[in-house]
Design a protein around this motif. Structure first.
Motif, PDB file in Angstrom:
ATOM      1  N   SER A  24      34.225  50.614   4.526  1.00 22.38           N
ATOM      2  CA  SER A  24      32.896  50.714   4.697  1.00 22.38           C
ATOM      3  C   SER A  24      31.909  49.591   4.682  1.00 22.38           C
ATOM      4  O   SER A  24      32.251  48.702   4.113  1.00 22.38           O
ATOM      5  N   TYR A  25      31.106  49.534   5.672  1.00 26.24           N
ATOM      6  CA  TYR A  25      29.794  48.771   5.836  1.00 26.24           C
ATOM      7  C   TYR A  25      29.992  47.278   5.638  1.00 26.24           C
ATOM      8  O   TYR A  25      29.912  46.756   4.480  1.00 26.24           O
ATOM      9  N   VAL A  45      32.750  45.368   6.948  1.00 22.01           N
ATOM     10  CA  VAL A  45      33.994  44.851   6.629  1.00 22.01           C
ATOM     11  C   VAL A  45      34.686  44.271   8.077  1.00 22.01           C
ATOM     12  O   VAL A  45      35.313  43.273   8.085  1.00 22.01           O
ATOM     13  N   TRP A  65      34.669  40.537   9.592  1.00 17.59           N
ATOM     14  CA  TRP A  65      35.417  39.556   8.786  1.00 17.59           C
ATOM     15  C   TRP A  65      36.761  39.310   9.366  1.00 17.59           C
ATOM     16  O   TRP A  65      37.345  38.660   8.675  1.00 17.59           O
ATOM     17  N   THR A  88      43.683  39.940  -2.970  1.00 16.20           N
ATOM     18  CA  THR A  88      44.547  39.647  -1.808  1.00 16.20           C
ATOM     19  C   THR A  88      43.705  39.632  -0.436  1.00 16.20           C
ATOM     20  O   THR A  88      42.846  40.495  -0.357  1.00 16.20           O
ATOM     21  N   ASN A  89      44.245  38.669   0.426  1.00 17.56           N
ATOM     22  CA  ASN A  89      43.709  38.947   1.678  1.00 17.56           C
ATOM     23  C   ASN A  89      44.337  40.225   2.293  1.00 17.56           C
ATOM     24  O   ASN A  89      45.685  40.686   2.083  1.00 17.56           O
ATOM     25  N   ILE A 142      40.978  46.919  -3.048  1.00 15.36           N
ATOM     26  CA  ILE A 142      41.503  45.263  -2.819  1.00 15.36           C
ATOM     27  C   ILE A 142      40.381  44.516  -2.049  1.00 15.36           C
ATOM     28  O   ILE A 142      39.432  45.013  -1.083  1.00 15.36           O
ATOM     29  N   TYR A 148      22.515  39.332   2.203  1.00 12.02           N
ATOM     30  CA  TYR A 148      21.873  40.633   2.789  1.00 12.02           C
ATOM     31  C   TYR A 148      21.095  41.280   1.779  1.00 12.02           C
ATOM     32  O   TYR A 148      20.482  42.205   1.973  1.00 12.02           O
ATOM     33  N   TYR A 163      39.594  39.818  -0.932  1.00 11.92           N
ATOM     34  CA  TYR A 163      40.109  38.614  -1.295  1.00 11.92           C
ATOM     35  C   TYR A 163      39.338  37.714  -2.069  1.00 11.92           C
ATOM     36  O   TYR A 163      39.604  36.675  -2.179  1.00 11.92           O
ATOM     37  N   ASP A 170      31.899  51.175  -4.956  1.00 14.11           N
ATOM     38  CA  ASP A 170      32.253  52.476  -4.303  1.00 14.11           C
ATOM     39  C   ASP A 170      33.678  52.892  -4.556  1.00 14.11           C
ATOM     40  O   ASP A 170      33.595  54.151  -4.914  1.00 14.11           O
ATOM     41  N   TYR A 216      22.350  46.181  -5.259  1.00 16.68           N
ATOM     42  CA  TYR A 216      23.789  46.938  -5.756  1.00 16.68           C
ATOM     43  C   TYR A 216      23.573  47.642  -7.255  1.00 16.68           C
ATOM     44  O   TYR A 216      24.245  48.476  -7.480  1.00 16.68           O
ATOM     45  N   GLN A 235      38.471  46.161   1.255  1.00 13.29           N
ATOM     46  CA  GLN A 235      37.502  45.139   1.281  1.00 13.29           C
ATOM     47  C   GLN A 235      36.385  45.824   0.146  1.00 13.29           C
ATOM     48  O   GLN A 235      35.409  46.080   0.854  1.00 13.29           O
ATOM     49  N   CYS A 236      36.755  46.024  -0.857  1.00 14.94           N
ATOM     50  CA  CYS A 236      36.006  46.861  -1.776  1.00 14.94           C
ATOM     51  C   CYS A 236      34.943  45.889  -2.433  1.00 14.94           C
ATOM     52  O   CYS A 236      34.130  46.420  -3.476  1.00 14.94           O
ATOM     53  N   GLN A 237      34.999  44.696  -2.422  1.00 13.73           N
ATOM     54  CA  GLN A 237      33.952  43.820  -2.949  1.00 13.73           C
ATOM     55  C   GLN A 237      34.034  43.901  -4.533  1.00 13.73           C
ATOM     56  O   GLN A 237      35.350  43.943  -4.814  1.00 13.73           O
TER      57      GLN A 237
HETATM   58  C1  LIG Z   1      30.039  43.471   3.171  1.00 16.57           C
HETATM   59  S1  LIG Z   1      31.407  43.187   2.093  1.00 16.57           S
HETATM   60  C2  LIG Z   1      31.822  45.024   1.533  1.00 16.57           C
HETATM   61  C3  LIG Z   1      30.839  45.673   1.372  1.00 16.57           C
HETATM   62  C4  LIG Z   1      31.127  47.088   0.642  1.00 16.57           C
HETATM   63  N1  LIG Z   1      31.058  48.194   1.617  1.00 16.57           N
HETATM   64  C5  LIG Z   1      29.941  46.773  -0.581  1.00 16.57           C
HETATM   65  O1  LIG Z   1      28.865  47.494  -0.134  1.00 16.57           O
HETATM   66  O2  LIG Z   1      30.477  46.679  -1.531  1.00 16.57           O
HETATM   67  C6  LIG Z   1      32.734  42.574   2.858  1.00 16.57           C
HETATM   68  C7  LIG Z   1      34.228  42.279   2.005  1.00 16.57           C
HETATM   69  O3  LIG Z   1      35.256  41.750   2.632  1.00 16.57           O
HETATM   70  C8  LIG Z   1      35.787  40.973   2.103  1.00 16.57           C
HETATM   71  N2  LIG Z   1      36.741  40.592   3.037  1.00 16.57           N
HETATM   72  C9  LIG Z   1      36.445  39.944   4.099  1.00 16.57           C
HETATM   73  N3  LIG Z   1      37.573  39.577   4.539  1.00 16.57           N
HETATM   74  C10 LIG Z   1      38.745  39.814   4.091  1.00 16.57           C
HETATM   75  C11 LIG Z   1      39.866  39.631   3.950  1.00 16.57           C
HETATM   76  N4  LIG Z   1      40.651  39.090   5.193  1.00 16.57           N
HETATM   77  N5  LIG Z   1      40.709  40.229   3.182  1.00 16.57           N
HETATM   78  C12 LIG Z   1      40.310  40.925   2.136  1.00 16.57           C
HETATM   79  N6  LIG Z   1      38.874  41.186   1.936  1.00 16.57           N
HETATM   80  C13 LIG Z   1      38.114  40.548   2.761  1.00 16.57           C
HETATM   81  C14 LIG Z   1      34.853  39.909   1.541  1.00 16.57           C
HETATM   82  O4  LIG Z   1      35.340  39.303   0.290  1.00 16.57           O
HETATM   83  C15 LIG Z   1      33.631  41.230   1.155  1.00 16.57           C
HETATM   84  O5  LIG Z   1      33.723  41.548  -0.303  1.00 16.57           O
END
Ligand SMILES: C[S@@+](CC[C@H](N)C(=O)[O-])C[C@H]1O[C@@H](n2cnc3c(N)ncnc32)[C@H](O)[C@@H]1O
Length: 265
Positions: free
Chosen positions: A119-120, A122, A125, A100-101, A74, A187, A76, A59, A21, A53-55
């Protein structure tokens, strides 16, 4: 799924310290986006963008650096969103982050966007892809674009620990029950052992993904598949460009990433 969230919170701390990262270079201006989304989304300047699902938002903030007028990320994971906010306190880009979820987002955000991006790593989950596609469509303006670049579901059927062969291990047609997975490592390059080793994944087929988008009325404009990926998914892959892995020549020729661009009419 509480175990997944706990694992993501712990992973965030490891990822933030990782070379993959590379937060230090990011703070100095490095863009974290890959050529696939950069080329396929093209010029986003002046556009608003929602990142699902921006972590911790690298990005998301990269799109803002490229000229998006407003970005909202966004996720969670409260740890990830806290970090995203603290990064942007320094960068002061036109960005907001919401913890948020994804399925609860319509109750937390009342806004429409030119672009919805994800992306990538997501979809695995998310238990319900039909509901996910409704969220995507809900947040797009009329004429807006949805873009996803994601690891190809076909590549997940193989044993990712076998040292030199692709061996069939997981069903492609998967059913509704999640796959229980245990791993002491995340990972990134950081070899730090995790406490939260359990996770649950849902496999969605390529057909499920495309159909979910069509079923909510989006028009698919482009579907692409790529024979390379951005992490060493199998132990015997070669890194042929910095951060880009593929199978050795003449070994296997399989899709590892896909992208979809869709439009809301
Ligand atoms: C592999 S990471 C995203 C990676 C992103 N491409 C990056 O490199 O930063 C997957 C993300 O999905 C989020 N996530 C998983 N389930 C979720 C949900 N139900 N609602 C919101 N976020 C969720 C996790 O917290 C995690 O940050």
């Amino acid at each position: 799924m509480k175990k997944n969230l706990k694992r993501w919170n712990e992973a965030t701390e490891i990822h933030a310290k990782s070379k993959d990262y590379d937060l230090e270079s990011f703070m100095k201006g490095k863009n974290s986006l890959h050529k696939i989304e950069l080329e396929e989304l093209g010029d986003i300047s002046g556009k608003s963008l929602l990142h699902l699902q921006c972590q911790f938002g690298l990005d998301t903030l990269s799109w803002a650096r490229l000229g998006a007028s407003r970005v909202v990320g966004i996720d969670y994971s409260d740890k990830a969103i806290k970090l995203a906010n603290s990064i942007n306190e320094q960068l002061k880009l036109p960005a907001d982050f919401i913890c948020t979820n994804i399925y609860d987002l319509p109750q937390k955000l009342d806004e429409k966007f030119d672009i919805v991006f994800t992306s990538y790593g997501v979809l695995a989950w998310l238990p319900d892809l039909k509901e996910w596609a409704k969220i995507v469509a809900h947040f797009l303006k009329k004429g807006g674009t949805f873009f996803i670049a994601e690891f190809h579901p076909f590549a997940w059927i193989f044993d990712d620990e076998h040292p030199n062969e692709l061996i069939y291990k997981y069903a492609y047609f998967f059913g509704k029950e999640p796959l229980y997975y245990t791993s002491a490592y995340t990972y990134t390059d950081q070899e730090e052992e995790m406490y939260n080793i359990d996770s649950y994944n849902w496999q969605h087929t390529f057909g499920d993904i495309i159909s979910a988008l069509i079923d909510v009325g989006l028009t698919i404009e482009s579907v692409k598949e790529y024979p390379y990926t951005f992490f060493p998914q199998f132990p015997f892959m070669e890194e042929f460009e910095k951060g880009v892995w593929r199978f050795k020549k003449d070994k296997y020729n399989l899709p590892l990433i896909f992208s979809i661009r869709a439009n809301k009419n």
